[in-house]
Motif scaffolding. Structure first.
Motif, PDB file in Angstrom:
ATOM      1  N   VAL A 130     -10.635  -1.226  -6.999  1.00  0.00           N
ATOM      2  CA  VAL A 130     -10.162  -0.110  -6.170  1.00  0.00           C
ATOM      3  C   VAL A 130     -10.907  -0.100  -4.834  1.00  0.00           C
ATOM      4  O   VAL A 130     -10.291   0.037  -3.766  1.00  0.00           O
ATOM      5  CB  VAL A 130     -10.329   1.239  -6.904  1.00  0.00           C
ATOM      6  CG1 VAL A 130      -9.955   2.401  -5.984  1.00  0.00           C
ATOM      7  CG2 VAL A 130      -9.469   1.275  -8.160  1.00  0.00           C
ATOM      8  N   GLY A 131     -12.216  -0.266  -4.878  1.00  0.00           N
ATOM      9  CA  GLY A 131     -13.004  -0.265  -3.642  1.00  0.00           C
ATOM     10  C   GLY A 131     -12.580  -1.373  -2.693  1.00  0.00           C
ATOM     11  O   GLY A 131     -12.462  -1.161  -1.479  1.00  0.00           O
ATOM     12  N   THR A 132     -12.354  -2.551  -3.234  1.00  0.00           N
ATOM     13  CA  THR A 132     -11.904  -3.678  -2.407  1.00  0.00           C
ATOM     14  C   THR A 132     -10.524  -3.403  -1.815  1.00  0.00           C
ATOM     15  O   THR A 132     -10.268  -3.704  -0.641  1.00  0.00           O
ATOM     16  CB  THR A 132     -11.892  -4.962  -3.256  1.00  0.00           C
ATOM     17  OG1 THR A 132     -13.234  -5.253  -3.673  1.00  0.00           O
ATOM     18  CG2 THR A 132     -11.339  -6.142  -2.478  1.00  0.00           C
TER      19      THR A 132
ATOM     20  N   GLU B 127      -9.224  -0.469  -1.144  1.00  0.00           N
ATOM     21  CA  GLU B 127      -9.374   0.529  -0.076  1.00  0.00           C
ATOM     22  C   GLU B 127      -9.894  -0.115   1.203  1.00  0.00           C
ATOM     23  O   GLU B 127      -9.382   0.147   2.298  1.00  0.00           O
ATOM     24  CB  GLU B 127     -10.385   1.610  -0.495  1.00  0.00           C
ATOM     25  CG  GLU B 127      -9.906   2.533  -1.582  1.00  0.00           C
ATOM     26  CD  GLU B 127     -10.964   3.575  -1.941  1.00  0.00           C
ATOM     27  OE1 GLU B 127     -11.921   3.753  -1.164  1.00  0.00           O
ATOM     28  OE2 GLU B 127     -10.838   4.212  -2.996  1.00  0.00           O
ATOM     29  N   ALA B 128     -10.910  -0.954   1.074  1.00  0.00           N
ATOM     30  CA  ALA B 128     -11.539  -1.550   2.259  1.00  0.00           C
ATOM     31  C   ALA B 128     -10.559  -2.476   2.982  1.00  0.00           C
ATOM     32  O   ALA B 128     -10.447  -2.435   4.211  1.00  0.00           O
ATOM     33  CB  ALA B 128     -12.804  -2.303   1.859  1.00  0.00           C
TER      34      ALA B 128
ATOM     35  N   ASN C 280      -7.286  -2.363   2.914  1.00  0.00           N
ATOM     36  CA  ASN C 280      -6.215  -1.590   3.538  1.00  0.00           C
ATOM     37  C   ASN C 280      -6.697  -0.797   4.745  1.00  0.00           C
ATOM     38  O   ASN C 280      -5.929  -0.582   5.689  1.00  0.00           O
ATOM     39  CB  ASN C 280      -5.558  -0.662   2.504  1.00  0.00           C
ATOM     40  CG  ASN C 280      -4.494  -1.382   1.699  1.00  0.00           C
ATOM     41  OD1 ASN C 280      -3.592  -1.991   2.286  1.00  0.00           O
ATOM     42  ND2 ASN C 280      -4.592  -1.344   0.390  1.00  0.00           N
ATOM     43  N   LEU C 281      -7.933  -0.365   4.721  1.00  0.00           N
ATOM     44  CA  LEU C 281      -8.471   0.317   5.907  1.00  0.00           C
ATOM     45  C   LEU C 281      -8.517  -0.658   7.084  1.00  0.00           C
ATOM     46  O   LEU C 281      -8.136  -0.316   8.212  1.00  0.00           O
ATOM     47  CB  LEU C 281      -9.865   0.875   5.606  1.00  0.00           C
ATOM     48  CG  LEU C 281     -10.590   1.571   6.766  1.00  0.00           C
ATOM     49  CD1 LEU C 281      -9.767   2.736   7.307  1.00  0.00           C
ATOM     50  CD2 LEU C 281     -11.967   2.070   6.305  1.00  0.00           C
ATOM     51  N   GLY C 282      -8.955  -1.883   6.813  1.00  0.00           N
ATOM     52  CA  GLY C 282      -8.965  -2.889   7.859  1.00  0.00           C
ATOM     53  C   GLY C 282      -7.558  -3.214   8.363  1.00  0.00           C
ATOM     54  O   GLY C 282      -7.319  -3.275   9.572  1.00  0.00           O
TER      55      GLY C 282
ATOM     56  N   ALA D 144      -4.941  -1.371   8.311  1.00  0.00           N
ATOM     57  CA  ALA D 144      -4.408  -0.239   9.079  1.00  0.00           C
ATOM     58  C   ALA D 144      -4.946  -0.225  10.508  1.00  0.00           C
ATOM     59  O   ALA D 144      -4.345   0.362  11.403  1.00  0.00           O
ATOM     60  CB  ALA D 144      -4.745   1.083   8.371  1.00  0.00           C
ATOM     61  N   HIS D 145      -6.079  -0.883  10.717  1.00  0.00           N
ATOM     62  CA  HIS D 145      -6.647  -0.971  12.061  1.00  0.00           C
ATOM     63  C   HIS D 145      -6.373  -2.323  12.701  1.00  0.00           C
ATOM     64  O   HIS D 145      -7.047  -2.702  13.666  1.00  0.00           O
ATOM     65  CB  HIS D 145      -8.158  -0.691  12.009  1.00  0.00           C
ATOM     66  CG  HIS D 145      -8.472   0.766  11.877  1.00  0.00           C
ATOM     67  ND1 HIS D 145      -8.678   1.578  12.964  1.00  0.00           N
ATOM     68  CD2 HIS D 145      -8.561   1.562  10.795  1.00  0.00           C
ATOM     69  CE1 HIS D 145      -8.913   2.807  12.548  1.00  0.00           C
ATOM     70  NE2 HIS D 145      -8.851   2.832  11.235  1.00  0.00           N
TER      71      HIS D 145
ATOM     72  N   LEU E 297      -6.647  -5.470  11.458  1.00  0.00           N
ATOM     73  CA  LEU E 297      -7.359  -6.688  11.078  1.00  0.00           C
ATOM     74  C   LEU E 297      -6.515  -7.556  10.152  1.00  0.00           C
ATOM     75  O   LEU E 297      -5.677  -7.055   9.396  1.00  0.00           O
ATOM     76  CB  LEU E 297      -8.693  -6.352  10.395  1.00  0.00           C
ATOM     77  CG  LEU E 297      -9.868  -6.186  11.363  1.00  0.00           C
ATOM     78  CD1 LEU E 297      -9.722  -4.918  12.183  1.00  0.00           C
ATOM     79  CD2 LEU E 297     -11.197  -6.189  10.629  1.00  0.00           C
TER      80      LEU E 297
ATOM     81  N   LEU F 226     -10.811 -10.515   7.240  1.00  0.00           N
ATOM     82  CA  LEU F 226     -11.691  -9.465   6.732  1.00  0.00           C
ATOM     83  C   LEU F 226     -12.242  -9.831   5.354  1.00  0.00           C
ATOM     84  O   LEU F 226     -13.413  -9.586   5.052  1.00  0.00           O
ATOM     85  CB  LEU F 226     -10.932  -8.136   6.683  1.00  0.00           C
ATOM     86  CG  LEU F 226     -11.710  -6.924   6.165  1.00  0.00           C
ATOM     87  CD1 LEU F 226     -12.977  -6.674   6.968  1.00  0.00           C
ATOM     88  CD2 LEU F 226     -10.826  -5.674   6.163  1.00  0.00           C
TER      89      LEU F 226
ATOM     90  N   PHE G 140      -2.638   1.984  -1.893  1.00  0.00           N
ATOM     91  CA  PHE G 140      -3.322   2.304  -0.642  1.00  0.00           C
ATOM     92  C   PHE G 140      -2.684   1.644   0.566  1.00  0.00           C
ATOM     93  O   PHE G 140      -3.141   1.834   1.687  1.00  0.00           O
ATOM     94  CB  PHE G 140      -4.792   1.884  -0.740  1.00  0.00           C
ATOM     95  CG  PHE G 140      -5.475   2.475  -1.923  1.00  0.00           C
ATOM     96  CD1 PHE G 140      -5.691   3.843  -1.991  1.00  0.00           C
ATOM     97  CD2 PHE G 140      -5.861   1.695  -3.002  1.00  0.00           C
ATOM     98  CE1 PHE G 140      -6.290   4.420  -3.097  1.00  0.00           C
ATOM     99  CE2 PHE G 140      -6.463   2.254  -4.107  1.00  0.00           C
ATOM    100  CZ  PHE G 140      -6.681   3.614  -4.160  1.00  0.00           C
ATOM    101  N   ASN G 141      -1.650   0.867   0.307  1.00  0.00           N
ATOM    102  CA  ASN G 141      -1.009   0.149   1.386  1.00  0.00           C
ATOM    103  C   ASN G 141       0.073   1.003   2.023  1.00  0.00           C
ATOM    104  O   ASN G 141       0.776   1.725   1.340  1.00  0.00           O
ATOM    105  CB  ASN G 141      -0.405  -1.149   0.839  1.00  0.00           C
ATOM    106  CG  ASN G 141      -0.090  -2.117   1.937  1.00  0.00           C
ATOM    107  OD1 ASN G 141       1.046  -2.209   2.373  1.00  0.00           O
ATOM    108  ND2 ASN G 141      -1.101  -2.825   2.428  1.00  0.00           N
ATOM    109  N   LYS G 142       0.183   0.924   3.317  1.00  0.00           N
ATOM    110  CA  LYS G 142       1.121   1.789   4.021  1.00  0.00           C
ATOM    111  C   LYS G 142       2.528   1.217   4.101  1.00  0.00           C
ATOM    112  O   LYS G 142       3.445   1.899   4.572  1.00  0.00           O
ATOM    113  CB  LYS G 142       0.613   2.062   5.437  1.00  0.00           C
ATOM    114  CG  LYS G 142      -0.633   2.923   5.422  1.00  0.00           C
ATOM    115  CD  LYS G 142      -1.219   3.053   6.807  1.00  0.00           C
ATOM    116  CE  LYS G 142      -2.395   3.995   6.772  1.00  0.00           C
ATOM    117  NZ  LYS G 142      -2.006   5.371   6.413  1.00  0.00           N
TER     118      LYS G 142
END
Lengths: 294, 294, 294, 294
Positions: A183-185, A187-188, A190-192, A194-195, A197, A202, A291-293
């Motif tokens: 889950v942590g991976t 999230e990280a 998908n955060l990248g 979304a910005h 990357l 990444l 978590f993916n948009k």
């Protein structure tokens, strides 16, 4: 070579039993499914007509069943195997079950002079077929040593976790942690993304930095970053969401029993419970899509 | 060799500047602390009386400041360096700041014909001293290549994460993930301990299984499992809780900006915020004690 | 009666301005949408050709805009209203924005001798039309008293939360708590349903017990337990998921600024961010469906 | 009046039994503690020398025990009461236990012609003494009606939640929700305080808005906002953290059994598990201090 009884010939148990046959052991097998028995018999195992019959001459008894209640019923229930297994034999239960049930069975068998280890596995169906499973073992050092004759044929890494039940605890600790890594991976990454990357870039950066972990390094949940992982194959194959949810349930039972605080493990369980509604048969890395948009 | 200006000579910036000096670069330094300047000057750097003075002849300008507002003020504020840096020079900001500020500074400098990369680091004070930092770089490929002259002296791993701001995003993604690994590992180890397992044995099992991750493998948070890690030294040294809390704040700002869902990252931030109340100066692996029953 | 300028005539601002007109105030209105202006003018407001023109003779200026950047630009930006509003007038900003921006505008206007209160509302479009909004006000007691002339016409409950920015903080605290109530109530109801309980019966029990809360008592998220709530109308109407997500973003910004730990608020934000992917336009009680097994 | 047996005379059971005596019922009591028996006998109850003796002539049997295993052992274990209670009697178990155990006991008693309801209570020691408890009842409508003779004496609100086990489920749903309300309210109040708001003012605002909930309205966790609540008395009295932790454990067991997702309930459990380490005997509103910066 040894006389081995094998009970529970499902997706995991079937190929494990076959590896015992191929190594030259005399293997007597039983399952509620006649078809499952036939597959293993066709590889050289001996068919038993009942679990009771299968254990008659066995030095080692291996079981691979769905849950604690099945294991308890098999060994200690009405007409249970504790009345049929010969004194001095070693029971190896490779089911993934709650530690309390494992301890209870160990105690019940001990009263009949039968040894027991809990020996849950990791490595999945592929590992079972290849004989490369990991075994996490709870029981005495003597039993652990004795079991190697059998375990070495089915697995590659044998860990002695501690006393009875410790194998089960080690397994749920590992799988709870695994779910948090996944889950942590996700999230990280998908955060990248979304910005803006590139997830491959990444992933490489974090994999070579302090974010390094098993899910990022060898099981990347983002499609098309790695070949030959479930995420690049529509999340088919691998380790099913429903199975991860089951293991997280066992982890939470263990946490409740010891009054342990596991906020991330508990959050992972709730997220997988939501995710399982529509994705129970997909690989557990599919939590990435939550978590993916896109 | 190059003319380098270095602004911000704290715990990280000081030893980084010294490494540039040792490599033979001509380094002009400035800091608000006269004492910090003296340390670096004693190693061969040239003292500048102001940030403005330091950048006069510089081909490369390196800055290492606490937050986005400081970086913006330095370059774009009143009497900002954008008026003093020569056209064609390359600014390397190694501060860990929000990506928006990094992009804003890149844009402001670009209008003056000055190139910019955001290049936050990981590796801590020890890595700064040893010249083994990792740099996560956002900016053009040309700037990334050009910066290597300088970065290679201070670091070992140079990653090109993407366009302006991508270095900062990569850093916060990595550190958010790192915090999740640390909390998840601490939960799993404590769950095992509460059930009687030896944390060293459990660590070895998970480290060789799918629970493998950086915090478990090389930075174990449980005291006395590993030597030479903060947990075995009363959580002294290492990466401070307050700094992890700061980085998680930047990660959350990035998540808010992109409307990303990061339940575990957000939970880690809240747990570290609670933990920081009494433990801000300890190593971030001390979150282990939050879940320990002793 | 007073001279009032009203800027921002959207779903909320429009009916609020109309209520001022109906109460007999002289209301000069402006919006970027000509159509929005016409609606209010047809009720008796005076059309201004620009925001600057609208405030010329105003004793009170009311603004209702989407975000902090808009409010800052309106009052303090290029050709900002701070140059046009007469000394001694009172600005009432009813936008829901970050407290920092509110404080900044208050300061900027103060330098011109103009008073300011932040006065975000709750009560939704229905409350705006009925004149039954709640106002949470930050600013001096004098300003709060003076504003009542205008606020009493648009709302029913006027709360003086504290100094400048306190109105915004009170609003995000309330809405963060509201989101937690909604998620917690949805979890509890679904847990009961999964065990065969009737949600109406369970709702009544908890509502009369210590589980009592606004979402359970008057806004039940389970379809068909209450009439005339969004859950019984396919989650149409009410308070949109996207708006709750926006307010949770403001709450998290506030938490980051004060280094506050808000694990449940942060979890709510992440859950609403996931939920918003396909449900942004539904009422926020639709988070219930995330936990429902049907 | 009825013949009632009462087994389990602890902090809750003792005063409940006394209320039955005062109402004129003939009450036969038993507890493992001779001292606990004496307290109730001094109020007019009849001492039994064993649980078995106590139920001999009873039309109603009320039990108040710590956990499911005790209730199962009492009624269905070796020399269990199912062999002693007369056919047609009604067993009222007011213990807070897992629903599975409640259903199991209901089934076991049913085979002997004995009726059963699970009837856990809320209202605490004060409610037990005052006879103002709430009862959440699982069982048939007939049993529910019949039980009123006894329940009305001990409680004020009687809820029929559904079939056997439903009383226990309603209780854990309510208390899980209660814990979420308490944590959410504590977070919101502390966020406001960190931004300079007066907690009493913020409490009033949210209490009159959509943040309204039982913990905010009548049990404020912030010291000195309300009189006569535990938070204003050093968190003494009230509902102990350890008991909330126990109820959250039961809620999680119920969630695991039904594969329900309860992220906030699970988070509350982990937070209370952390908090219980040093605060197990304080009132559960003391979780407020976890988020307070002082």
């Amino acid at each position: 070579m040894a006389n081995v009884a094998f009970i529970g010939l499902g997706n995991m148990g079937g190929p494990m039993a076959v590896n015992l046959v191929k190594a030259g052991h005399s293997v007597s097998v039983f399952d509620l499914s006649e078809q499952a028995i036939q597959v293993v018999v066709s590889e050289g195992a001996n068919k038993a007509n009942s679990a009771q019959e299968s254990v008659k001459d066995a030095d080692f008894i291996v079981s691979m069943l769905p849950a604690g209640k099945h294991v308890k019923a098999l060994y200690l229930g009405q007409d249970g195997l504790s009345e049929y297994i010969k004194t001095g034999a070693l029971v190896i239960d490779s089911s993934t079950i709650d530690a309390s049930s494992a301890k209870e069975v160990a105690q019940g068998l001990s009263e009949k002079g039968i040894d027991f280890i809990d020996a849950p596995v990791s490595g999945g169906v592929a590992g079972a077929a290849a004989g490369t499973l990991s075994f996490m073992v709870g029981g005495s050092s003597d039993s652990f040593e004795r079991a190697k004759t059998v375990l070495n044929v089915m697995g590659k890494n044998l860990f002695h976790a501690g006393e009875h039940g410790a194998g089960q605890i080690a397994k749920v600790c590992n799988n709870m942690l695994l779910s948090v890594l996944m889950v942590g991976t996700s999230e990280a990454l998908n955060l990248g993304i979304a910005h803006g990357l590139d997830p491959a870039v990444l992933s490489e950066i974090m994999s070579k930095s302090s974010g390094s972990n098993w899910t990022l390094d060898v099981y990347n949940p983002c499609p098309d970053v790695m070949e030959n992982v479930p995420s690049s194959n529509d999340y088919q194959g691998g380790f099913m969401v429903d199975l991860m949810a089951k293991d997280l349930g066992l982890a939470m039972e263990a946490a409740l029993e010891s009054h342990s605080s596991t906020p991330m493990g508990a959050l992972a369980r709730s997220l997988y419970a939501v995710h399982a509604k529509d994705n129970g048969n997909k690989d557990f890395s599919s939590i990435f899509t939550l978590f993916n948009k896109d």
